[in-house]
Each structure stands twice: as C-alpha cells, then as structure tokens.
Design a protein around this motif. Structure first.
Motif, mmCIF file in Angstrom:
data_model
loop_
_atom_site.group_PDB
_atom_site.id
_atom_site.type_symbol
_atom_site.label_atom_id
_atom_site.label_comp_id
_atom_site.label_asym_id
_atom_site.label_seq_id
_atom_site.Cartn_x
_atom_site.Cartn_y
_atom_site.Cartn_z
ATOM 1 N N MET A 272 -1.259 -4.008 -22.698
ATOM 2 C CA MET A 272 -0.304 -5.021 -22.270
ATOM 3 C C MET A 272 0.905 -4.390 -21.586
ATOM 4 S SD MET A 272 0.355 -8.236 -22.273
ATOM 5 C CE MET A 272 1.625 -9.427 -22.281
ATOM 6 N N LYS A 273 1.475 -3.341 -22.214
ATOM 7 C CA LYS A 273 2.634 -2.676 -21.619
ATOM 8 C C LYS A 273 2.272 -2.056 -20.273
ATOM 9 C CE LYS A 273 5.136 -1.530 -25.825
ATOM 10 N NZ LYS A 273 5.677 -0.455 -26.657
ATOM 11 N N LYS A 274 1.072 -1.498 -20.197
ATOM 12 C CA LYS A 274 0.624 -0.866 -18.958
ATOM 13 C C LYS A 274 0.477 -1.898 -17.840
ATOM 14 C CE LYS A 274 -2.479 2.806 -17.637
ATOM 15 N NZ LYS A 274 -3.618 3.628 -18.021
ATOM 16 N N SER A 275 -0.043 -3.068 -18.194
ATOM 17 C CA SER A 275 -0.198 -4.142 -17.204
ATOM 18 C C SER A 275 1.159 -4.627 -16.711
ATOM 19 C CB SER A 275 -0.966 -5.321 -17.810
ATOM 20 O OG SER A 275 -2.264 -4.945 -18.142
ATOM 21 N N LEU A 276 2.110 -4.780 -17.623
ATOM 22 C CA LEU A 276 3.445 -5.225 -17.249
ATOM 23 C C LEU A 276 4.127 -4.193 -16.360
ATOM 24 C CD1 LEU A 276 5.694 -7.296 -17.458
ATOM 25 C CD2 LEU A 276 6.427 -6.198 -19.574
ATOM 26 N N LEU A 277 4.007 -2.933 -16.728
ATOM 27 C CA LEU A 277 4.592 -1.863 -15.925
ATOM 28 C C LEU A 277 3.977 -1.833 -14.533
ATOM 29 C CD1 LEU A 277 6.558 0.485 -15.858
ATOM 30 C CD2 LEU A 277 4.756 1.936 -16.755
ATOM 31 N N SER A 278 2.666 -2.005 -14.458
ATOM 32 C CA SER A 278 1.981 -2.032 -13.159
ATOM 33 C C SER A 278 2.461 -3.207 -12.315
ATOM 34 C CB SER A 278 0.470 -2.131 -13.348
ATOM 35 O OG SER A 278 -0.027 -0.974 -13.954
ATOM 36 N N PHE A 279 2.623 -4.362 -12.942
ATOM 37 C CA PHE A 279 3.093 -5.551 -12.237
ATOM 38 C C PHE A 279 4.501 -5.332 -11.677
ATOM 39 C CE2 PHE A 279 5.557 -9.511 -12.345
ATOM 40 C CZ PHE A 279 4.856 -10.240 -11.393
ATOM 41 N N ILE A 280 5.372 -4.757 -12.502
ATOM 42 C CA ILE A 280 6.750 -4.492 -12.069
ATOM 43 C C ILE A 280 6.760 -3.501 -10.913
ATOM 44 C CG2 ILE A 280 8.945 -3.442 -12.765
ATOM 45 C CD1 ILE A 280 8.433 -4.689 -15.573
ATOM 46 N N LEU A 281 5.973 -2.457 -11.003
ATOM 47 C CA LEU A 281 5.902 -1.454 -9.945
ATOM 48 C C LEU A 281 5.398 -2.064 -8.640
ATOM 49 C CD1 LEU A 281 6.181 1.478 -9.065
ATOM 50 C CD2 LEU A 281 3.864 1.869 -9.878
ATOM 51 N N ILE A 282 4.342 -2.843 -8.721
ATOM 52 C CA ILE A 282 3.779 -3.480 -7.522
ATOM 53 C C ILE A 282 4.783 -4.468 -6.928
ATOM 54 C CG2 ILE A 282 1.986 -5.076 -6.716
ATOM 55 C CD1 ILE A 282 0.083 -3.606 -8.680
ATOM 56 N N SER A 283 5.466 -5.227 -7.790
ATOM 57 C CA SER A 283 6.474 -6.179 -7.308
ATOM 58 C C SER A 283 7.603 -5.460 -6.588
ATOM 59 C CB SER A 283 7.050 -6.975 -8.480
ATOM 60 O OG SER A 283 6.056 -7.768 -9.062
ATOM 61 N N ASN A 284 8.058 -4.349 -7.155
ATOM 62 C CA ASN A 284 9.136 -3.579 -6.523
ATOM 63 C C ASN A 284 8.694 -2.985 -5.195
ATOM 64 O OD1 ASN A 284 11.051 -4.118 -8.457
ATOM 65 N ND2 ASN A 284 10.651 -2.278 -9.628
ATOM 66 N N LEU A 285 7.468 -2.503 -5.127
ATOM 67 C CA LEU A 285 6.946 -1.952 -3.872
ATOM 68 C C LEU A 285 6.847 -3.035 -2.806
ATOM 69 C CD1 LEU A 285 4.161 0.486 -5.124
ATOM 70 C CD2 LEU A 285 6.347 1.089 -4.070
ATOM 71 N N PHE A 286 6.406 -4.219 -3.201
ATOM 72 C CA PHE A 286 6.317 -5.334 -2.262
ATOM 73 C C PHE A 286 7.700 -5.712 -1.742
ATOM 74 C CE2 PHE A 286 6.364 -9.925 -1.390
ATOM 75 C CZ PHE A 286 5.461 -9.954 -0.347
ATOM 76 N N LEU A 287 8.679 -5.804 -2.650
ATOM 77 C CA LEU A 287 10.042 -6.147 -2.258
ATOM 78 C C LEU A 287 10.619 -5.092 -1.322
ATOM 79 C CD1 LEU A 287 12.476 -8.023 -2.514
ATOM 80 C CD2 LEU A 287 13.140 -6.764 -4.556
ATOM 81 N N PHE A 288 10.374 -3.818 -1.623
ATOM 82 C CA PHE A 288 10.860 -2.735 -0.766
ATOM 83 C C PHE A 288 10.234 -2.838 0.624
ATOM 84 C CE2 PHE A 288 10.412 1.496 1.096
ATOM 85 C CZ PHE A 288 11.740 1.877 1.162
ATOM 86 N N ALA A 289 8.935 -3.073 0.691
ATOM 87 C CA ALA A 289 8.247 -3.177 1.982
ATOM 88 C C ALA A 289 8.786 -4.360 2.787
ATOM 89 C CB ALA A 289 6.742 -3.318 1.767
ATOM 90 N N GLU A 290 9.037 -5.467 2.097
ATOM 91 C CA GLU A 290 9.572 -6.651 2.759
ATOM 92 C C GLU A 290 10.975 -6.382 3.309
ATOM 93 O OE1 GLU A 290 10.534 -10.489 0.546
ATOM 94 O OE2 GLU A 290 8.452 -10.778 1.160
ATOM 95 N N THR A 291 11.800 -5.703 2.515
ATOM 96 C CA THR A 291 13.167 -5.384 2.942
ATOM 97 C C THR A 291 13.152 -4.379 4.088
ATOM 98 O OG1 THR A 291 13.955 -5.811 0.705
ATOM 99 C CG2 THR A 291 15.427 -4.590 2.156
ATOM 100 N N LEU A 292 12.275 -3.404 4.016
ATOM 101 C CA LEU A 292 12.146 -2.432 5.097
ATOM 102 C C LEU A 292 11.780 -3.149 6.399
ATOM 103 C CD1 LEU A 292 12.163 0.505 5.997
ATOM 104 C CD2 LEU A 292 9.801 0.681 5.230
ATOM 105 N N GLU A 293 10.910 -4.133 6.304
ATOM 106 C CA GLU A 293 10.536 -4.915 7.479
ATOM 107 C C GLU A 293 11.750 -5.670 8.034
ATOM 108 O OE1 GLU A 293 8.104 -5.949 10.485
ATOM 109 O OE2 GLU A 293 7.529 -4.622 8.858
ATOM 110 N N LEU A 294 12.576 -6.221 7.148
ATOM 111 C CA LEU A 294 13.806 -6.900 7.591
ATOM 112 C C LEU A 294 14.736 -5.924 8.306
ATOM 113 C CD1 LEU A 294 14.819 -9.081 4.486
ATOM 114 C CD2 LEU A 294 14.017 -9.913 6.700
ATOM 115 N N TYR A 295 14.865 -4.717 7.756
ATOM 116 C CA TYR A 295 15.796 -3.745 8.320
ATOM 117 C C TYR A 295 15.346 -3.235 9.691
ATOM 118 C CZ TYR A 295 19.052 0.004 9.020
ATOM 119 O OH TYR A 295 20.013 0.814 9.575
ATOM 120 N N LYS A 296 14.069 -3.337 9.991
ATOM 121 C CA LYS A 296 13.591 -2.879 11.310
ATOM 122 C C LYS A 296 14.358 -3.563 12.441
ATOM 123 C CE LYS A 296 8.930 -1.383 10.222
ATOM 124 N NZ LYS A 296 7.499 -1.601 10.455
#
Length: 102
Positions: A1-25
């Motif tokens: 359960m903890k591993k799944s939550l950690l994976s979800f948080i990591l993937i969510s943060n990566l998605f947000l970073f990619a989205e923000t990087l796209e905005l900054y372009k």
C-alpha cells in the motif's frame, strides 16, 4: 500500500513538472531556458525570482494592469489562456530556476 501511494505521488509530481515545463516553453523564447535572459533586452532576469512576486506580476500582466518595460501587451497575450493554477505552477517553476547553473 505504501509503495503504491509513493508511486502515485511520484508519477503525479512528474506529470505536474512536465506540464509546467510545457507552460514555461512559451516564456523561454524571451526569458531563456533558465530565466537568464533579459526579455527583448528590456526586462530584469526572472530566474530565481520570488514566487509571490512572480504571481503578483503575472496576474497584473494578465489583467492588463502592468506594463513594465513596454511589454504589457505581449505579456497579456502570453498569459491570456493561463488559469490561476497555471500561474501558481509557473511561478514555482521560475522561483526554482538557477540562472547561474551551467
């Protein structure tokens, strides 16, 4: 359960970073990849600028209430489609840019 939550948080943060990087372009064309350029040789460098100041300025530009260096029209157009959430993410990204990094 903890591993799944950690994976979800990591993937969510990566998605947000990619989205923000796209905005900054859109910003990078004038301000540089790390906020190290003076936009059209007129503005201050934005890389590492304090987040709350950036939010205040971006909202003012978007609302047509700010025209620093004669760039208000360009900035208003660039920001016209951004939401408050987009502006917040963009300001966080800009605050973390390091203009001295190679």
């Amino acid at each position: 359960m903890k591993k799944s939550l950690l994976s979800f948080i990591l993937i969510s943060n990566l998605f947000l970073f990619a989205e923000t990087l796209e905005l900054y372009k859109n910003c990078a064309g004038c301000h540089g990849e790390k906020g190290e350029l003076s936009a059209l040789q007129k503005s201050k460098l934005i890389g590492g600028q304090e987040k709350n100041l950036t939010i205040k300025q971006l909202i003012a530009y978007k609302n047509g209430e700010l025209d620093q260096y004669g760039l208000g029209g360009i900035m208003k157009l660039q920001l016209s489609s951004l939401s408050e959430s987009d502006i917040d993410s963009l300001a966080e990204y800009i605050a973390n840019l390091d203009i001295n990094a190679s």
